[in-house]
Design a protein around this motif. Structure first.
Motif, PDB file in Angstrom:
ATOM      1  N   THR A 110     -47.968  43.875  -0.705  1.00 39.83           N
ATOM      2  CA  THR A 110     -46.544  43.764  -0.366  1.00 39.83           C
ATOM      3  C   THR A 110     -45.637  43.786  -1.608  1.00 39.83           C
ATOM      4  N   GLU A 111     -46.241  43.796  -2.768  1.00 41.40           N
ATOM      5  CA  GLU A 111     -45.493  43.837  -4.038  1.00 41.40           C
ATOM      6  C   GLU A 111     -44.566  45.051  -4.085  1.00 41.40           C
ATOM      7  N   ASN A 112     -43.407  44.870  -4.704  1.00 38.16           N
ATOM      8  CA  ASN A 112     -42.485  45.991  -4.884  1.00 38.16           C
ATOM      9  C   ASN A 112     -43.118  47.049  -5.810  1.00 38.16           C
ATOM     10  N   CYS A 113     -43.045  48.293  -5.399  1.00 34.99           N
ATOM     11  CA  CYS A 113     -43.651  49.374  -6.206  1.00 34.99           C
ATOM     12  C   CYS A 113     -42.593  50.371  -6.672  1.00 34.99           C
ATOM     13  N   ASP A 114     -41.404  49.859  -6.991  1.00 34.07           N
ATOM     14  CA  ASP A 114     -40.309  50.757  -7.380  1.00 34.07           C
ATOM     15  C   ASP A 114     -40.339  51.168  -8.844  1.00 34.07           C
ATOM     16  N   ASN A 115     -41.263  50.599  -9.636  1.00 31.98           N
ATOM     17  CA  ASN A 115     -41.251  50.908 -11.069  1.00 31.98           C
ATOM     18  C   ASN A 115     -42.595  51.367 -11.627  1.00 31.98           C
ATOM     19  N   PRO A 116     -43.182  52.385 -11.013  1.00 36.62           N
ATOM     20  CA  PRO A 116     -44.408  52.925 -11.611  1.00 36.62           C
ATOM     21  C   PRO A 116     -44.083  53.534 -12.975  1.00 36.62           C
ATOM     22  N   ILE A 117     -45.047  53.532 -13.907  1.00 40.73           N
ATOM     23  CA  ILE A 117     -44.697  53.972 -15.273  1.00 40.73           C
ATOM     24  C   ILE A 117     -45.374  55.277 -15.678  1.00 40.73           C
ATOM     25  N   SER A 118     -45.936  56.012 -14.719  1.00 34.59           N
ATOM     26  CA  SER A 118     -46.436  57.360 -15.042  1.00 34.59           C
ATOM     27  C   SER A 118     -46.143  58.280 -13.858  1.00 34.59           C
ATOM     28  N   PRO A 119     -45.957  59.575 -14.131  1.00 37.33           N
ATOM     29  CA  PRO A 119     -45.753  60.521 -13.032  1.00 37.33           C
ATOM     30  C   PRO A 119     -46.930  60.512 -12.046  1.00 37.33           C
ATOM     31  N   TYR A 120     -48.140  60.303 -12.566  1.00 38.86           N
ATOM     32  CA  TYR A 120     -49.309  60.207 -11.685  1.00 38.86           C
ATOM     33  C   TYR A 120     -49.097  59.094 -10.651  1.00 38.86           C
ATOM     34  N   ALA A 121     -48.664  57.921 -11.137  1.00 39.74           N
ATOM     35  CA  ALA A 121     -48.450  56.785 -10.234  1.00 39.74           C
ATOM     36  C   ALA A 121     -47.351  57.100  -9.222  1.00 39.74           C
ATOM     37  N   VAL A 122     -46.301  57.758  -9.692  1.00 41.92           N
ATOM     38  CA  VAL A 122     -45.215  58.129  -8.772  1.00 41.92           C
ATOM     39  C   VAL A 122     -45.767  59.058  -7.684  1.00 41.92           C
ATOM     40  N   SER A 123     -46.627  60.003  -8.104  1.00 40.96           N
ATOM     41  CA  SER A 123     -47.168  60.965  -7.116  1.00 40.96           C
ATOM     42  C   SER A 123     -48.020  60.250  -6.067  1.00 40.96           C
ATOM     43  N   LYS A 124     -48.749  59.217  -6.493  1.00 41.06           N
ATOM     44  CA  LYS A 124     -49.595  58.480  -5.536  1.00 41.06           C
ATOM     45  C   LYS A 124     -48.728  57.693  -4.541  1.00 41.06           C
ATOM     46  N   ARG A 125     -47.672  57.073  -5.085  1.00 42.15           N
ATOM     47  CA  ARG A 125     -46.768  56.311  -4.192  1.00 42.15           C
ATOM     48  C   ARG A 125     -46.053  57.273  -3.239  1.00 42.15           C
ATOM     49  N   ALA A 126     -45.694  58.448  -3.754  1.00 42.89           N
ATOM     50  CA  ALA A 126     -45.014  59.438  -2.906  1.00 42.89           C
ATOM     51  C   ALA A 126     -45.910  59.842  -1.729  1.00 42.89           C
ATOM     52  N   VAL A 127     -47.192  60.011  -2.004  1.00 42.10           N
ATOM     53  CA  VAL A 127     -48.094  60.429  -0.910  1.00 42.10           C
ATOM     54  C   VAL A 127     -48.282  59.285   0.093  1.00 42.10           C
ATOM     55  N   GLU A 128     -48.370  58.050  -0.396  1.00 42.05           N
ATOM     56  CA  GLU A 128     -48.421  56.924   0.555  1.00 42.05           C
ATOM     57  C   GLU A 128     -47.220  56.999   1.510  1.00 42.05           C
ATOM     58  N   MET A 129     -46.061  57.284   0.934  1.00 37.42           N
ATOM     59  CA  MET A 129     -44.836  57.304   1.765  1.00 37.42           C
ATOM     60  C   MET A 129     -44.798  58.532   2.676  1.00 37.42           C
ATOM     61  N   LEU A 130     -45.304  59.655   2.178  1.00 38.49           N
ATOM     62  CA  LEU A 130     -45.415  60.836   3.052  1.00 38.49           C
ATOM     63  C   LEU A 130     -46.347  60.522   4.229  1.00 38.49           C
ATOM     64  N   ASN A 131     -47.455  59.859   3.901  1.00 38.44           N
ATOM     65  CA  ASN A 131     -48.402  59.498   4.966  1.00 38.44           C
ATOM     66  C   ASN A 131     -47.710  58.627   6.022  1.00 38.44           C
ATOM     67  N   TYR A 132     -46.810  57.761   5.527  1.00 42.71           N
ATOM     68  CA  TYR A 132     -46.062  56.912   6.463  1.00 42.71           C
ATOM     69  C   TYR A 132     -45.198  57.773   7.394  1.00 42.71           C
ATOM     70  N   ASN A 133     -44.601  58.810   6.821  1.00 42.86           N
ATOM     71  CA  ASN A 133     -43.780  59.698   7.642  1.00 42.86           C
ATOM     72  C   ASN A 133     -44.603  60.416   8.707  1.00 42.86           C
ATOM     73  N   TYR A 134     -45.797  60.853   8.326  1.00 43.00           N
ATOM     74  CA  TYR A 134     -46.647  61.529   9.329  1.00 43.00           C
ATOM     75  C   TYR A 134     -47.147  60.512  10.362  1.00 43.00           C
ATOM     76  N   HIS A 135     -47.264  59.281   9.946  1.00 42.06           N
ATOM     77  CA  HIS A 135     -47.631  58.213  10.895  1.00 42.06           C
ATOM     78  C   HIS A 135     -46.498  57.994  11.904  1.00 42.06           C
ATOM     79  N   ILE A 136     -45.286  57.826  11.377  1.00 43.86           N
ATOM     80  CA  ILE A 136     -44.140  57.515  12.233  1.00 43.86           C
ATOM     81  C   ILE A 136     -43.748  58.706  13.116  1.00 43.86           C
TER      82      ILE A 136
END
Ligand SMILES: NC(=O)c1ccc[n+]([C@@H]2O[C@H](COP(=O)([O-])OP(=O)(O)OC[C@H]3O[C@@H](n4cnc5c(N)ncnc54)[C@H](O)[C@@H]3O)[C@@H](O)[C@H]2O)c1
Length: 336
Positions: free
Chosen positions: A145-171
């Motif tokens: 549940t930790e806030n994930c608004d400050n990843p410090i590498s583009p790789y990390a941003v890409s992983k968080r982006a896919v989690e959120m995309l997955n959420y969109n396909y879920h919803i």
């Protein structure tokens, strides 16, 4: 007789993917393994990882890119896929700083291509390999549940982006999704750029090991067999849950150690007391500490890490002595 389920493993020839494919075959699943032998590290290593499976009737290897929608369409038309385990990605945080566009093209656009093909073929069960790097620089145990608004590498941003995309396909399209946030995986078939392989390889070649910054940074190293079990449990979880699943679950060891402790364990295991250490400057993109809170994994997946770091390093060293490709130039050298 119940039908044997078919699992598509993207990135299945890589470190985690190949271990998973072997395990799934042992459990009598049909496995379709898709991998493009991306050049982050040697194709020879990846071919080697899956060579023992190629003659197995339950296993099919397809060389291809997750960004190729025609190829994906053919794969989903030919096979009745029940579950997708999505591992294909450009890995490595440091490299992503210098190749951001490429990382996003593969990790994000490639995932969209996969998700779209799944939707088209009405395949809606997905386990995705996310990463502890999404948390950015935080102290203490990391909760999902930790806030994930400050990843410090583009790789990390890409992983968080896919989690959120997955959420969109879920919803929007009723996908059932488990995002596993993996913590520093190690073990047989490991990527040569990862710290354990890299250090043991250098030591075997009588080379000094490089430490970026200092040896106080900590990681929650997690053995590959525990990781593989978490993927299998996630498939079981999707099978036994009612539909409408969307979860983010940490998979770690809940026992972080410092880089210095890792070096001490390597010294003990390799019986080399002459390890030379060179300290270089801190590299960007790497977080300083990771520690997984694994209560949710225990609760939902019955997850319990079984392999201690001492035993895991011994296992890795035995594997490296027999099978490791020694002297490989690792990918970090490209960007350092
Ligand atoms: N190893 C870790 O500690 C760790 C930690 C957190 C998350 N992960 C994630 O787990 C997954 C597997 O990691 P790994 O350590 O096994 O890395 P890996 O590089 O060994 O495996 C990734 C595989 O994906 C393949 N691939 C890359 N681009 C592709 C494309 N466009 N199409 C098809 N295949 C492609 C590669 O050839 C490789 O075999 C990755 O998504 C990674 O981000 C790994």
């Amino acid at each position: 007789m119940p039908k044997t389920e078919t699992i598509l493993v993207t990135g299945g020839a890589g470190f985690i993917g190949s271990n998973l494919c072997h395990f799934l075959i042992d459990k009598a699943f049909n496995v379709v393994c898709l991998d493009n032998f991306d050049d982050f590290y040697s194709e020879e290593i990846k071919r080697n990882n899956v060579k023992n499976l190629l003659n197995n009737q339950l296993f099919e290897f397809i060389k291809g890119d997750i960004r190729d929608s025609v190829l994906l369409d053919n794969v989903f038309s030919k096979h009745q896929i029940d579950f997708v385990i999505h591992l294909a990605a450009k890995a490595g945080v440091r490299n992503s700083i210098f190749n951001t566009q490429e990382y996003f093209d593969v990790n994000v656009n490639g995932s969209i291509c996969l998700l779209e093909t799944m939707r088209k073929h009405n395949v809606k069960n997905l386990v995705f390999s996310s990463s502890s790097s999404v948390y950015g620089n935080k102290n203490g145990k990391l909760l999902e549940t930790e806030n994930c608004d400050n990843p410090i590498s583009p790789y990390a941003v890409s992983k968080r982006a896919v989690e959120m995309l997955n959420y969109n396909y879920h919803i929007n399209s009723n996908f059932n999704v488990v995002n596993l946030r993996l913590f520093s995986v190690y073990g047989k078939n490991q990527r040569p750029d990862l710290v354990l392989y890299k250090f043991i390889n250098l030591i075997s070649n009588n080379q000094p090991i490089e430490i970026y910054g200092n040896a106080d940074t900590t990681r929650d190293y997690t053995y590959i067999d525990d990781i593989v079990n978490a993927f299998i449990s996630s498939i079981e979880f999707l099978k036994t849950s009612d539909s409408n699943v969307y979860e983010i679950i940490n998979i770690g060891n809940d026992n972080p150690i410092s880089l210095q402790q890792l070096i001490d364990l390597i010294t003990k295991t390799t019986k080399r007391n002459d390890i030379k250490i060179v300290e270089t400057k801190f590299v960007k993109g790497e977080v300083t500490n990771t520690h997984a809170d694994i209560d949710k994994a225990r609760r939902l997946l019955n997850y319990k890490p079984n392999i201690t770091i001492d035993y895991g390093i011994k296992q890795f060293y035995e594997w490296f002595e027999k099978n490791g490709i020694k002297g490989v130039k690792n990918s970090i050298d490209k960007t350092a």
